[in-house]
Design a protein around this motif. Sequence first.
Motif, short mmCIF file in Angstrom:
data_model
loop_
_atom_site.label_atom_id
_atom_site.label_comp_id
_atom_site.label_asym_id
_atom_site.label_seq_id
_atom_site.Cartn_x
_atom_site.Cartn_y
_atom_site.Cartn_z
N PRO A 1 0.80 -1.23 0.00
CA PRO A 1 0.00 0.00 0.00
C PRO A 1 0.84 1.28 0.00
O PRO A 1 0.48 2.24 -0.67
N GLU A 2 1.96 1.28 0.71
CA GLU A 2 2.79 2.49 0.78
C GLU A 2 3.35 2.83 -0.60
O GLU A 2 3.39 3.99 -1.00
N THR A 3 3.79 1.80 -1.33
CA THR A 3 4.34 2.02 -2.67
C THR A 3 3.25 2.51 -3.61
O THR A 3 3.45 3.44 -4.39
N LEU A 4 2.08 1.89 -3.53
CA LEU A 4 0.96 2.29 -4.37
C LEU A 4 0.56 3.73 -4.08
O LEU A 4 0.31 4.52 -4.99
N GLN A 5 0.53 4.10 -2.81
CA GLN A 5 0.18 5.46 -2.43
C GLN A 5 1.20 6.45 -3.00
O GLN A 5 0.84 7.50 -3.54
#
Length: 181
Positions: free
Chosen positions: A154-158
Motif C-alpha cells: 500500500p505504501e508504494t501504491l500510495q
Amino acid sequence: MALTPQNERFILHFGEMGSRWGVNRTVGQIYALLFLSPKPLNADDIAETLGFSRSNVSLGLKELQSWRLVKLIHQVGDRRDYFETPKDVWEIFRILMEEKRKREIDPTLSLLRDTLLEPPSGPDEAYAQQRMNEMLELIELSTGWFDEVQRLPPETLQNLMKLGSKVQKVLGFAGKLRGKA
C-alpha cells in the motif's frame, strides 16, 4: 447508535452513490454505517439506527458479504452476528477492484475470447472482430497492469498515485535516454 449530522450526510450520500455503483440505496447506507462505526454492529442495531426493516438489513448484509466488504464477527456470550468493514482503506479498495473485475471485466474477457475463436463470415464480421480484438488487447493490458499494481505494498501504491503526471515526465526522460544510447 445516534448519528451526528455529519455521519448522516455521509450515510445518505453513500446510499445515493450505491445506486450508481450497482447496489441499492439500502446496501450503500448499511455499508457507510458499518464503515463509520468504531465497533461491530448487529442487524438489530443497524435496522434501528437507519430505520430499515430487519429483513432489508439482512438482505443488505448478505450482499455486502458476497462482495467481501463486511466481515462477520462473533462476540463471546452473545449469539447474534455482528458485522464490520475492513479497517484498512487500501484493503477495501483492493477488494472493490477485485470484485468489480470478477463481476464485470472477467465475463467480458471470456465473451471476447470465445467470440474471437469463431471465424468471420464476411467483411463486416471481420471488421467487427478486429475491433473486438483491439478491445480484448486493451482490457488484457489493463488487467495485467492492475495485477502488477495489486501486488504492490500500500505504501508504494500510495507513493505512485501521489506522483501523478510526474510519472509521464520520468517515462519521457527514460525514453530520451534510450534514444541517445
